[in-house]
Design an enzyme around this catalytic site. Structure first.
Site, PDB file in Angstrom:
ATOM      1  N   GLY C  40      -8.280   8.079  98.017  1.00 48.19           N
ATOM      2  CA  GLY C  40      -7.439   9.146  97.494  1.00 48.19           C
ATOM      3  C   GLY C  40      -8.291  10.163  96.759  1.00 48.19           C
ATOM      4  N   GLY C  42      -6.584  12.881  95.159  1.00 48.05           N
ATOM      5  CA  GLY C  42      -5.672  13.672  94.336  1.00 48.05           C
ATOM      6  C   GLY C  42      -6.236  13.756  92.934  1.00 48.05           C
ATOM      7  CB  ALA C  44      -5.496   9.462  90.115  1.00 51.80           C
ATOM      8  CB  SER C 284       9.276  25.082  88.745  1.00 52.88           C
ATOM      9  OG  SER C 284       9.072  24.716  87.397  1.00 52.88           O
ATOM     10  NE  ARG C 331      11.450  16.451  86.063  1.00 54.32           N
ATOM     11  CZ  ARG C 331      10.195  16.492  86.421  1.00 54.32           C
ATOM     12  NH1 ARG C 331       9.650  15.462  87.035  1.00 54.32           N
ATOM     13  NH2 ARG C 331       9.472  17.558  86.193  1.00 54.32           N
ATOM     14  CG  HIS C 402       9.975  15.110  92.062  1.00 53.04           C
ATOM     15  ND1 HIS C 402       9.252  16.054  92.746  1.00 53.04           N
ATOM     16  CD2 HIS C 402       9.522  15.133  90.789  1.00 53.04           C
ATOM     17  CE1 HIS C 402       8.412  16.623  91.907  1.00 53.04           C
ATOM     18  NE2 HIS C 402       8.538  16.080  90.720  1.00 53.04           N
TER      19      HIS C 402
HETATM   20  C1  LIG Z   1       6.627  19.082  94.472  1.00 49.21           C
HETATM   21  C2  LIG Z   1       6.058  18.332  93.308  1.00 49.21           C
HETATM   22  C3  LIG Z   1       5.935  18.946  92.072  1.00 49.21           C
HETATM   23  C4  LIG Z   1       5.409  18.264  90.990  1.00 49.21           C
HETATM   24  N1  LIG Z   1       5.274  18.912  89.790  1.00 49.21           N
HETATM   25  C5  LIG Z   1       4.729  18.271  88.739  1.00 49.21           C
HETATM   26  C6  LIG Z   1       4.494  18.942  87.514  1.00 49.21           C
HETATM   27  O1  LIG Z   1       4.805  20.115  87.364  1.00 49.21           O
HETATM   28  N2  LIG Z   1       3.916  18.257  86.503  1.00 49.21           N
HETATM   29  C7  LIG Z   1       3.549  16.971  86.643  1.00 49.21           C
HETATM   30  O2  LIG Z   1       2.988  16.417  85.703  1.00 49.21           O
HETATM   31  N3  LIG Z   1       3.736  16.314  87.802  1.00 49.21           N
HETATM   32  C8  LIG Z   1       4.312  16.925  88.851  1.00 49.21           C
HETATM   33  N4  LIG Z   1       4.493  16.254  90.033  1.00 49.21           N
HETATM   34  C9  LIG Z   1       4.003  14.885  90.177  1.00 49.21           C
HETATM   35  C10 LIG Z   1       2.502  14.879  90.375  1.00 49.21           C
HETATM   36  O3  LIG Z   1       2.099  16.006  91.090  1.00 49.21           O
HETATM   37  C11 LIG Z   1       2.010  13.663  91.125  1.00 49.21           C
HETATM   38  O4  LIG Z   1       2.585  12.534  90.629  1.00 49.21           O
HETATM   39  C12 LIG Z   1       0.512  13.507  90.995  1.00 49.21           C
HETATM   40  O5  LIG Z   1      -0.138  14.687  91.290  1.00 49.21           O
HETATM   41  C13 LIG Z   1       0.006  12.401  91.867  1.00 49.21           C
HETATM   42  O6  LIG Z   1      -1.395  12.412  91.885  1.00 49.21           O
HETATM   43  P1  LIG Z   1      -2.201  11.263  92.578  1.00 49.21           P
HETATM   44  O7  LIG Z   1      -3.624  11.562  92.391  1.00 49.21           O
HETATM   45  O8  LIG Z   1      -1.715   9.962  92.080  1.00 49.21           O
HETATM   46  O9  LIG Z   1      -1.784  11.300  94.113  1.00 49.21           O
HETATM   47  P2  LIG Z   1      -1.892  12.428  95.234  1.00 49.21           P
HETATM   48  O10 LIG Z   1      -2.266  13.734  94.682  1.00 49.21           O
HETATM   49  O11 LIG Z   1      -0.663  12.330  96.040  1.00 49.21           O
HETATM   50  O12 LIG Z   1      -3.108  11.963  96.098  1.00 49.21           O
HETATM   51  C14 LIG Z   1      -3.039  10.919  96.990  1.00 49.21           C
HETATM   52  C15 LIG Z   1      -4.349  10.830  97.709  1.00 49.21           C
HETATM   53  O13 LIG Z   1      -4.417   9.628  98.425  1.00 49.21           O
HETATM   54  C16 LIG Z   1      -4.796   9.838  99.744  1.00 49.21           C
HETATM   55  N5  LIG Z   1      -4.190   8.800 100.551  1.00 49.21           N
HETATM   56  C17 LIG Z   1      -2.914   8.373 100.531  1.00 49.21           C
HETATM   57  N6  LIG Z   1      -2.752   7.359 101.387  1.00 49.21           N
HETATM   58  C18 LIG Z   1      -3.956   7.129 101.947  1.00 49.21           C
HETATM   59  C19 LIG Z   1      -4.443   6.206 102.900  1.00 49.21           C
HETATM   60  N7  LIG Z   1      -3.653   5.292 103.448  1.00 49.21           N
HETATM   61  N8  LIG Z   1      -5.740   6.289 103.256  1.00 49.21           N
HETATM   62  C20 LIG Z   1      -6.570   7.196 102.705  1.00 49.21           C
HETATM   63  N9  LIG Z   1      -6.158   8.082 101.789  1.00 49.21           N
HETATM   64  C21 LIG Z   1      -4.871   8.045 101.418  1.00 49.21           C
HETATM   65  C22 LIG Z   1      -4.352  11.210 100.068  1.00 49.21           C
HETATM   66  O14 LIG Z   1      -5.157  11.755 101.085  1.00 49.21           O
HETATM   67  C23 LIG Z   1      -4.577  11.923  98.734  1.00 49.21           C
HETATM   68  O15 LIG Z   1      -5.905  12.350  98.656  1.00 49.21           O
HETATM   69  C24 LIG Z   1       5.029  16.920  91.122  1.00 49.21           C
HETATM   70  C25 LIG Z   1       5.152  16.289  92.366  1.00 49.21           C
HETATM   71  C26 LIG Z   1       5.685  16.961  93.444  1.00 49.21           C
HETATM   72  C27 LIG Z   1       5.828  16.255  94.741  1.00 49.21           C
END
Ligand SMILES: Cc1cc2nc3c(=O)[nH]c(=O)nc-3n(C[C@H](O)[C@H](O)[C@H](O)COP(=O)(O)OP(=O)(O)OC[C@H]3O[C@@H](n4cnc5c(N)ncnc54)[C@H](O)[C@@H]3O)c2cc1C
Ligand code: HEM
Ligand code: SF4
Ligand code: FES
Lengths: 257, 218, 638
Positions: C40, C42, C44, C284, C331, C402
């Protein structure tokens, strides 16, 4: 409504591609273009034919993954929008829609309309960052950024790295993309220490990837979904020239105690 | 030196070369046009102007040197850029629609070479007199008037100068961007300025053959 | 079995410091001998990979998109919280901690939440130094806004693109490490299996999504940062590619899944339009600052034009029911209220599944220009999608899936029940309890990646020697083989239905019975239907093409296969939790006024499920929750 598609089909990077014609019937004007393709694909699967491969992820115009050239315009002629934000209501019943991949030497086709855009990542890797160790930053409010600069930097930072600028440019130049990053970081006080080395390194990588040079057609700006302005290209040119004229790489000095 | 080489090897450096050489060429053409227009002031003035120039061979040669350098740099670089740009898209689009570009911008690679042939012809025509060995070197005025009375010559000059107008329109607008010396606030004005310049130089140059054809010269 | 969260003891504000001091350190010269896999990119994953690489570990990072910059964190619009108290309105680390525990309806672990609030301030410093173009005031200082109903202004933002800008910051840090050679990035590569050797996570198996090559990668530790599982519902605000596969693979290899039924339904999304719809778009939440939510008082008016519904015939139900918070209630409450009025037959738009979000009053009060300044891009987005101009007619919104608070169970160090397997970001269950506050997910993702995982993974590695397991290890080969077989199996079914058709069906089922309101009999129906659907899937799936090529159908098939198993556990968890809390609303457990009612006697614990095999009942393990600093109270927003 019903539309006809001419879609670029190509099995993989090695094979030769060609256009295939498809009919999409029962298209709702509220569908997005990609949803229309989903439906066409569902039909192809029913016929045991390979569905059309195209890149997409967020489907809300922010991840920069989607990118089709629709009737000769990257992202279609909606303006300020990505491919996934284009809706079928922009088309007429009976229209013929040409769908092609982004074309550039630096963006080889992987399959159908899916291209490899990692060249853009390599441009960033060459220097599109501010070197700051995790945990070593001063309090955020110790760095003052004039609001105008912050806003302008944000305008540049809005780039989603989709590559439409390259696709639209008659020279397949990546200058808008590169300029956006050089400007975003160059406009902020945090970006000053590496401003010159960054401009030199990123432009060098951009050239090495085989992108063309800008001849000021302004096509990039016209298709950019985030409306990144070509003023940033002028800014990049200026930074680059200044850097080329004055930058001296620091000498490595080892040792110490 | 190493920096200068890597600068001119880069795509942006090449744009600088295009712009700077373009400015030089443009500066020359403005002066040249001012000279040309003296043809309307009569034989004496015009020939006098030509004679003055020839009376200062050192200045003339330095000037020619700079011009040759500019022309070579401009042409060599434009060829390099054109090749690079072509290579950057080996496979074109089946359908391509332009949204922003101008006719002038798209035809730079055409108008440029036309200008090149035109310049060669023009030099052979008036400077070296190779095309018309019977011309009288000291009476440029008669040469000019005699030449432009021939419709084909006039027409080719007019066409070449129209090309020149297009080239300069895009060039003059574009060079500020290439050099990074523009500003969003003035870009609209710059475009109008480029248009004005293009119209000015084109009419300035075309004025001579048209004027001759119209019988405004003796 | 009770789970040990491994939290430090003592005063809460000293716990993280204490833990950091106790940690084993790895000698700087030895760090590069350790391989760490981060799945991942993202917020994190990118921040963890970059920080670990910078520390000197040998990192490999994977994502399924074509570039790490495209992870779905990019989509977050609203902002990121931090207890900076820059606005001098009484915020503090303790208050952010308190709000998060309370907002999560007392189903999160206090120690973790406190640490989150504590490092939140460092995140902003880090991001600002990286060049994230946060909004500024005229004096050049950072601007803040109040978000998601918070009573203090602690949210930092970058126009409508906070997630994108924060991710680009992390992506750039990652790019720097890739260039330095400390991180090897593999894009378009999907993790299909976790490798566990002797009970310890030792690597992953991936499929190269361009060539189809299946490859094993071994490491000394694995961090999953693969985002949430909202797409189990098919329609959600997640990206099309978001999936539960990585989580589910790890779960099947021994990692417990915690509170999978805690899903967040966001109240302000654009309503569904047709059957072909592929995803939902979030508007938003900040819109609720100036927009008023209403429906007609009488269902008979639902079909009428807005201009034909006079003021007295409108029910501003949030303002009516929650006078103190009005349109800014959390929410879960706003979503449920919308569902209730629509269930009453008072919903508007196609299918009666929508409520109005009206800006007419604000436009009159503040002027169109001001509204445009605040929400211009959101209004444009709405206009793009619906072809309706929200400056003239009220927006129509409806709740949508969401965010998922549940995820892999982790201890204080973010390590799962499989030693060596760490989980960060939305993929873990850790900090938000049963309901996440707005602008707190971005904070948590970056907290995990920049400031927690680099320490805790180091501590883990410091206790063991590097290496040991090679690619020719029998367990590694077996894992790879099982993936190859699974891919074969998917391709060989040769049935008649596409993966998406199953996914849609599963999504509807989950939305219907395990969505905004859940009740026993509905959940039981789902629990029966899901295994049936799974059986149909394995009988009647059709995947065109081969495994040795770019095959998007095959990618989808693999994800849907896992979603079909995941969904069952989610429903089971919802069924077992006979209380309402946060995003989990059991109709059986509500106050006479229809508000959610917790049952702290019976359910004040984290439900962590252990896999026993598909079609076998999982085993429930409980991690009891105790609240020393924030007193258990029923939430009230009246
Ligand atoms: C539309 C929307 C608006 C939001 N707005 C807000 C906000 O304003 N404020 C807030 O705090 N939060 C918000 N959130 C929530 C927040 O954005 C997410 O919870 C957070 O960014 C998740 O980050 P992450 O790093 O955990 O995962 P992600 O950013 O989803 O990253 C997941 C990563 O894992 C990888 N991956 C997944 N499965 C696999 C696999 N099987 N093999 C290899 N790679 C894989 C993907 O390629 C990606 O790189 C929002 C969410 C959404 C959907
Ligand atoms: C008197 C003659 C000429 C003048 C005044 C002139 C001027 C200019 C100027 C100002 C530019 C713009 C540079 C920029 O964008 O920064 C330009 C571009 C260009 N010129 Fe010329 N030029 C002349 C002759 C030529 C000739 C003879 C050729 C070709 C052989 C040529 C080919 C080009 C090309 C291809 C470009 C476009 C390059 C680019 O924009 O990157 N020009 N010219
Ligand atoms: S500059 Fe615009 S068109 Fe180019 S990559 Fe960025 S967003 Fe896309
Ligand atoms: S799919 Fe993300 S921008 Fe289009």
């Amino acid at each position: 409504m019903r539309v006809f598609l001419q879609v670029w089909r190509q099995k993989n990077g090695q094979s030769k591609g060609r256009f295939e014609r498809y009919e999409a019937s029962e298209v709702s004007p509220d569908m997005s273009l990609l949803e229309m393709l989903d439906v066409v694909n569902e039909g192809l699967v029913q016929k045991n034919e390979a569905p059309i491969a195209f890149d997409h992820d967020c489907r809300e115009g922010i991840c920069g993954m989607c990118g089709l050239v629709i009737n000769g315009v990257p992202h279609g002629s909606e303006g300020g929008a990505t491919t996934c934000q284009l809706h079928m209501r922009k088309f007429q019943d009976g229209d013929e829609i040409w769908i092609e991949p982004f074309r550039a030497k630096a963006f080889p086709v992987l399959r159908d309309c899916v291209v490899d855009r990692t060249a853009l990542d390599r441009i960033i890797q060459a220097g599109g960052f501010i070197s700051v160790r995790t945990g070593s930053a001063p309090d955020a409010n110790q760095i003052l950024v004039p609001k105008e600069n912050a806003d302008l930097a944000m305008d540049a930072a809005a780039c989603i790295g989709c590559g439409a600028c390259v696709a639209a440019c008659p020279n397949a130049s990546a200058m808008l993309f590169t300029a956006a990053k050089i400007s975003h970081l160059g406009l902020l006080p945090q970006g000053q220490p590496e401003r010159h080395s960054r401009a030199l390194a990123m432009v060098k990588q951009m050239d090495a990837e085989g992108f063309g040079a800008c001849t000021n057609h302004e096509e990039c700006e016209a298709v950019c979904p985030k409306e990144v302005s070509i003023d940033f290209i002028a800014r990049m040119n200026r930074d680059f020239a200044k850097a080329a004229a004055t930058f001296r790489p620091p000498k490595a000095r080892g040792g110490g105690d | 030196m190493a920096t200068a080489v890597s600068f001119t090897a880069s795509s942006i450096g090449k744009k600088y070369v295009m712009a700077v050489s373009g400015i030089a060429l443009f500066g020359f053409t403005m002066a040249h046009m001012a000279g040309n227009l003296q043809v309307f002031l009569g034989r004496e003035r015009f020939n006098g102007y030509a004679a003055t120039l020839h009376a200062m061979p050192a200045v003339l040669w330095v000037f020619r040197g700079v011009m040759i350098l500019a022309v070579v740099a401009h042409i060599v670089t434009s060829v390099q850029l054109a090749l690079r740009n072509r290579a950057a898209r080996p496979q074109g689009y089946a359908k391509k629609q332009s949204l922003a570009t101008t006719y002038a911008a798209r035809t730079m690679v055409v108008s440029g070479p036309i200008l090149f042939f035109y310049i060669v012809y023009h030099l052979l025509h008036f400077t070296f007199n190779t095309l018309h060995p019977n011309y009288e070197v000291t009476d440029l005025y008669s040469n000019v008037v005699a030449s432009f009375r021939q419709v084909p010559i006039s027409v080719s000059y007019i066409i070449a100068n129209a090309c020149f107008g297009f080239h300069v329109f895009h060039g003059a607008y574009s060079l500020f961007q290439s050099l990074g010396v523009n500003h969003p606030r003035y870009n609209g004005a710059l475009r109008s300025l480029a248009m004005a310049i293009a119209v000015l130089v084109t009419t300035g140059f075309i004025a001579v053959p048209v004027g001759v054809l119209a019988g405004l010269t003796k | 079995m009770t789970l040990n969260s491994n939290c430090p003891t003592g005063p809460i504000e000293k716990r993280w410091e204490k833990r950091r001091f106790e940690m084993k350190l790895v000698n700087p010269a030895n760090k590069r001998k350790y391989n760490v896999i981060v799945v991942g990119s993202g917020l994190a994953g990118a921040s963890a990979a970059a920080s670990l690489g910078e520390l000197g570990y040998n990192v490999q990072c994977f994502c399924y998109q074509d570039s790490p910059r495209r992870a779905h964190s990019i989509a977050a619009q609203g902002g990121i919280n931090a207890a900076k108290n820059y606005t001098n309105d009484g915020d503090s680390i303790f208050r952010l901690f308190y709000d998060t525990v309370k907002g999560g309806d007392f189903r999160a672990r206090e120690s973790n939440v406190y640490r989150l609030a504590e490092v939140s301030v460092d995140i902003i410093d880090q991001c600002a130094a990286q060049g994230v173009p946060f909004a500024r005031e005229y004096g050049g200082l950072l601007a803040n806004r109040s978000f998601g109903g918070a009573q203090v202004s602690r949210t930092f933002y970058a126009r409508g693109q906070t997630g994108q800008q924060l991710l680009i910051g992390a992506y750039q840090a990652l790019a720097r490490q890739i260039a330095a050679g400390t991180v090897k990035m593999s894009c378009r590569s999907e993790m299909l299996e976790l490798i566990v050797v002797d009970g310890v996570a030792r690597g992953i198996v991936t499929r190269d999504m361009v060539t189809g090559k299946i490859e094993a990668h071994v490491a000394d530790a694995v961090a999953l940062c693969t985002g949430g599982y909202g797409n189990v519902f098919y329609l959600s605000t997640n990206a099309k590619g978001c999936n539960a596969m990585a989580l589910w693979r790890a779960h099947k290899k021994g990692a417990y899944l915690a509170n999978p039924c805690f899903t967040q339904i966001h109240p302000t999304c654009i309503p569904v339009k047709g059957e072909y719809q592929s995803k939902l778009t979030l508007m938003s939440e900040s819109l609720r600052n100036d927009g008023r939510v209403w429906v007609p008082k009488d269902g008979k008016d639902s079909g009428k034009r807005v201009s034909d519904i006079p003021e007295e015939a409108r029910d501003y139900y949030l303002e009516r029911r929650y006078p103190a918070f009005g349109n800014l209630v959390p929410r879960d409450i706003a979503s449920r209220a919308a569902k209730q009025v629509c269930d009453d037959g008072r919903g508007v738009g196609p299918g009666g599944l929508g409520v109005y979000l009206d800006f007419a009053d604000s436009i009159q009060r503040l002027g169109k220009k001001m509204i445009e300044e605040r929400y211009g891009n959101l209004f444009d987005m709405y206009h793009h999608i619906t072809d309706e101009n929200p400056y003239e007619v009220p927006m129509r919104i409806y709740p949508a899936v969401h965010y998922t608070m549940g995820g892999l169970w982790v201890d204080y160090d973010l390590m799962s029940t499989v030693p060596g397997l760490f989980v960060g970001g939305e993929a873990n269950f850790s900090d938000h309890g049963a309901n996440r506050l707005g602008a707190s997910a971005l904070m948590q993702g970056l907290a995990d990646g920049y400031f927690v995982l680099p320490y805790t993974i180091g501590h883990y590695l410091g206790q063991r020697a590097a290496g040991g397991v090679k690619l020719d290890h029998p367990e590694v080969k077996a894992a790879k083989k099982s993936v190859e077989e699974r891919v074969r199996k998917l391709l060989d079914i040769g049935g008649s239905r596409s993966p998406d058709s199953f996914h849609r069906e599963l999504g509807l089922l989950c939305w219907e019975h395990c969505g905004m309101a859940r009740k026993k009999d509905g959940l039981e129906i789902a629990l029966q239907r899901i295994p049936e659907l799974r059986e149909e899937f394995w009988k009647d799936l059709r995947v065109v093409g081969s495994g040795e090529e770019l095959n998007q159908e095959l990618e989808r098939a693999g994800r849907v296969a896992d979603a079909l198993e995941f969904a069952e556990l989610m429903v089971r968890d919802a069924l077992h939790r006979e209380e309402s809390c946060g995003g989990h609303f059991r109709e059986e457990s509500q106050t006479p006024e229809g508000e959610a009612m917790r049952d702290d006697e019976r359910f004040c614990y984290v439900a962590a499920w252990a896999h026993q095999g598909v079609d076998k009942e999982p085993v429930l393990h409980k991690e009891p929750l105790s609240f020393e600093y924030v007193k258990l109270t029923q939430r009230s927003y009246k």
